[in-house]
Each structure stands twice: as C-alpha cells, then as structure tokens.
Design a protein around this motif. Sequence first.
Motif, PDB file in Angstrom:
ATOM      1  N   THR A   2       0.844  -1.197   0.000  1.00 51.61           N
ATOM      2  CA  THR A   2       0.000   0.000   0.000  1.00 51.61           C
ATOM      3  C   THR A   2       0.876   1.243   0.000  1.00 51.61           C
ATOM      4  O   THR A   2       1.981   1.222   0.543  1.00 51.61           O
ATOM      5  CB  THR A   2      -0.914   0.035   1.241  1.00 51.61           C
ATOM      6  OG1 THR A   2      -0.096  -0.116   2.395  1.00 51.61           O
ATOM      7  CG2 THR A   2      -1.950  -1.051   1.171  1.00 51.61           C
ATOM      8  N   THR A   4       1.265   3.968   1.655  1.00 55.12           N
ATOM      9  CA  THR A   4       0.981   4.690   2.899  1.00 55.12           C
ATOM     10  C   THR A   4       1.805   5.959   3.042  1.00 55.12           C
ATOM     11  O   THR A   4       1.476   6.817   3.853  1.00 55.12           O
ATOM     12  CB  THR A   4       1.263   3.782   4.110  1.00 55.12           C
ATOM     13  OG1 THR A   4       2.566   3.215   3.945  1.00 55.12           O
ATOM     14  CG2 THR A   4       0.244   2.665   4.212  1.00 55.12           C
ATOM     15  N   GLN A  30       6.614   2.578  -0.839  1.00 53.84           N
ATOM     16  CA  GLN A  30       5.362   2.952  -0.159  1.00 53.84           C
ATOM     17  C   GLN A  30       4.828   4.303  -0.633  1.00 53.84           C
ATOM     18  O   GLN A  30       3.891   4.836  -0.065  1.00 53.84           O
ATOM     19  CB  GLN A  30       5.575   2.983   1.350  1.00 53.84           C
ATOM     20  CG  GLN A  30       5.826   1.613   1.948  1.00 53.84           C
ATOM     21  CD  GLN A  30       6.123   1.681   3.433  1.00 53.84           C
ATOM     22  OE1 GLN A  30       5.433   2.343   4.191  1.00 53.84           O
ATOM     23  NE2 GLN A  30       7.170   1.001   3.840  1.00 53.84           N
TER      24      GLN A  30
END
Length: 128
Positions: A2, A4, A30
Amino acid sequence: MTHTMHGKKILITGGNSGIGFETAKALIAQGAAVVIASRASAKTDAALTALGPSARHLAVDLSDLSSVRALADAYLAEYQQLDVLINNAGLFPAKQQMTQQGFEMQFGVNHLSHFLLSQLLLPLMIHR
Ligand SMILES: NC(=O)c1ccc[n+]([C@@H]2O[C@H](COP(=O)([O-])OP(=O)(O)OC[C@H]3O[C@@H](n4cnc5c(N)ncnc54)[C@H](OP(=O)(O)O)[C@@H]3O)[C@@H](O)[C@H]2O)c1
C-alpha cells in the motif's frame, strides 16, 4: 504494497548504501519522495539509478559543518516540504581522524552534523 507514504517528502543522510539505501527503497515503494544526502560518488550515482525517479540527491560531506549548512540551505531553496528527516549516515573509523572543524570523526559525523542538520530543518518540519 500500500502507498501509505504517498505525498510524503523524506530526507535521508547516507541513503546511497547499506541501511540508508534499503530504507530509501522501502519508503519509495510505499509512495514517498526521497532525497538522499550523500557525498557525490559512483556509489551515489548507482544508488540513484537503482532507486529511480522518486529519488533525488543533494550533496553533503558530514565531516564538515559548513557542508551541512550548505545542504540545509540547498534543501530549503529547492523544497517547501519535509515530513521525515532520517539521520542515518555514520561511520566507525579504525584510526583516529578529525572533522574539518577538529572534532573526533565519529562524534562529528554521526552526532554533531545531524544535530546541526536537525536544528536547521526543524522549522520547515514544524511550520507548514
Ligand atoms: N550495520 C550495523 O550493524 C549498524 C549497527 C549499529 C548502528 N549502525 C548505524 O546505522 C547507520 C547506517 O549503517 P550501515 O550499516 O548502513 O553503514 P554503511 O553501509 O557503511 O553506510 C554508512 C553511510 O554513511 C555515509 N557516510 C559516512 N561518512 C560520511 C560523510 N562524511 N558524509 C556523508 N555521508 C557519510 C556513507 O556514505 P559514503 O558512501 O559516502 O561513505 C554511507 O552512505 C550508521 O549510522 C551506523 O552507525 C549500523
């Protein structure tokens, strides 16, 4: 993975090898944009190629506090955002060496230079 860290701007010292390089790679994966602060070298060039377009470079020699000040000035001139500062670079010299300003090398590079860099960049991290 993901994303993030999408939209985050990160500065890491010594991001051209070792733990710093792996950290930069993971943060880019990320979604972060990472500036690696390191000495100009073939190693730095290879790291930038491996990290890809989300990695940029600013030159610094952490054994010289004037170079640390120049790094902070260059960062502040080029970027308006700093979300994370990773003071990673360091060394364990086998023989006694001194920094440009006459401090013991390990103390100067690992601690003093990062203390100064943090002081100079903290306003950008706080006042956004
Ligand atoms: N690996 C471990 O087991 C371990 C354990 C405890 C703490 N640490 C700490 O973790 C950090 C990263 O370690 P590492 O294992 O990844 O070491 P590394 O692979 O030797 O990387 C050290 C980094 O520091 C940079 N550096 C050294 N002197 C510099 C200077 N004067 N100006 C600018 N950059 C300089 C190096 O850049 P150049 O390529 O230009 O030399 C390199 O990017 C260090 O602070 C180290 O003390 C590591």
